[in-house]
Design an enzyme around this catalytic site. Sequence first.
Site, PDB file in Angstrom:
ATOM      1  CG  ASP A  14      -1.564  -1.326   1.226  1.00  0.00           C
ATOM      2  OD1 ASP A  14      -2.184  -2.029   0.358  1.00  0.00           O
ATOM      3  OD2 ASP A  14      -2.019  -1.702   2.609  1.00  0.00           O
ATOM      4  CD  GLU A 187      -9.277  -2.763  -1.538  1.00  0.00           C
ATOM      5  OE1 GLU A 187      -9.776  -2.840  -0.360  1.00  0.00           O
ATOM      6  OE2 GLU A 187      -8.618  -3.694  -2.069  1.00  0.00           O
TER       7      GLU A 187
END
Length: 545
Positions: A14, A187
């Site tokens: 991420d 997301e």
Amino acid sequence: MQIHNPVLPGFHPDPSMIRVGDTYYIASSTFEWWPGVRIHESKDLAHWDFTGYAITDPSQADLRGNPSSGGIWAPDLSYADGRFWLVYSDMKMVTGIFKDGTNYLTWADSIHGPWAEPVKLNYVGFDASLFHDDDGRKYLVQQTWDHREYHHRFDGITLTELDTETMRLKPETARTIWAGTDVKLTEGPHIYKINGWYYLFCAEGGTTFLHQETVARSRTLDALSFETMPGDEPFLGNYDTPRSPLQKQGHGSLVQTPAGEWYYASLCGRPWHHETESVVGPRGWCTLGRETSIQKVEWDADGWPHIVGGHGGLPEVEAPIDAPAVSADGGEPTDHSQHDEFEADTLGPDWNTLRVPFGPAMGSVGGGSLRLIGQGSLHNLFDLSLVARRWQAFDFDAETRVRFDPKTYQAMAGLTNYYSDANWSWAFVTWDEQRRSRVIEVAQSDRNAYTSFLRDDAIAVPDGADVWLRTRVRTFTYTYEYSFDGVSWTPIPVTLDAKILSDDYVFEKLDGYFTGAFVGLACTDYSGYGAVAEFDYFDYRELTK
């Protein structure tokens, strides 16, 4: 000079990448491992140095009891108004209908901190980011979670204005700006304003081999105003490049160099599979977890971004044209080997603990030893004395020397390879009440199924002897060895399958699969009497093929 991917090997998912002046920064997720939010910096996008952690005090995140793969999700790092901003989620649920958690905001004048006491924002959904518009207004951008069983659980991307005076959100301004595509599982949103367009970058497809990054844009931030990039191909993704050494690419962030070039940092995985089995999962096992790669970006005549070399990404990427000449050494991958004699009175930056900081309840360090006080088992989510570091290579040796004098089989200390509370193994010293002797045992937890491999053949430890333990990890399998003098080593006749410590193996049971394998030192004493183990050193040595 080239960028060699992954630029951050081993469990660095991420990535949130920004540039401030001539320096690039990446913040990455840490989940249940402490300290939280790893930050790296670079001058050229090819060579990255660890610079510290943002979450270093329990007041910033209380992770005790968080499930494996819960904790700190998807930190968003940004820079505006002369300060660094950081948004992160503390997730208390990983599986199930609900995803309980909290989104926090903190800030600092320096990347090295100190970071302000976090402000609790909301929990509409996870993977929140902060967008600083050019008119001075700020917005929280986030995935929206829907628990209702008759709806899809991902309910689009929500935008909510932040009151910069109170640092509180204005819930009356909340609106859904993009519903995502048919790929779903939308997301990891980030917004960038470029040439009058608001560009929304989002991950879709779930963080598996179907993972991808999609781009949408709008002239405004109005509700449902964003249109998806035309064509059937994603901006970045590997679902149709099954033989690429980089897989799972998506969920990341965009940056522009001083010379005007564009690059995208994303998570990725490097799977392997046994030669004797078909490609599974469907493509293999990522024991190093989700790592960070960087791809070069170009823009077409219609103002849409594209990955140079195709949306599948490349293992090697041309570095920025304005990268400092001092770094032009070919960009070979860094050897992350580590040797620690435990002379300092604090743990070094390569070490991590689970959910809580290293402190007196866990043990002490300095003066040539790491002393661990036995607490709960390796299944424990609250009180656990484990100090570990990431696997950052597929092949390595790690060893230690331990002094431990247990009086019960409930006390154990040794060397562990660990993925989660459900998936781990270790070689350890314990007490055999039948032989009235210390012994060495090897045990494994495979999805919570516990196996003691040696049992009656556990290796007797001579009276007064210290024990050296070593693990040899060789991509597909790994083993343990022991010594009583640190010179002559004896293999323990147990060969373990490394895939059990992979994201993909854990994913099959949907039980928290977002981290990566660690190797480290542990002491447990679930009798509650706090047996103490002393480790003289730790050596982690990566091997080159």
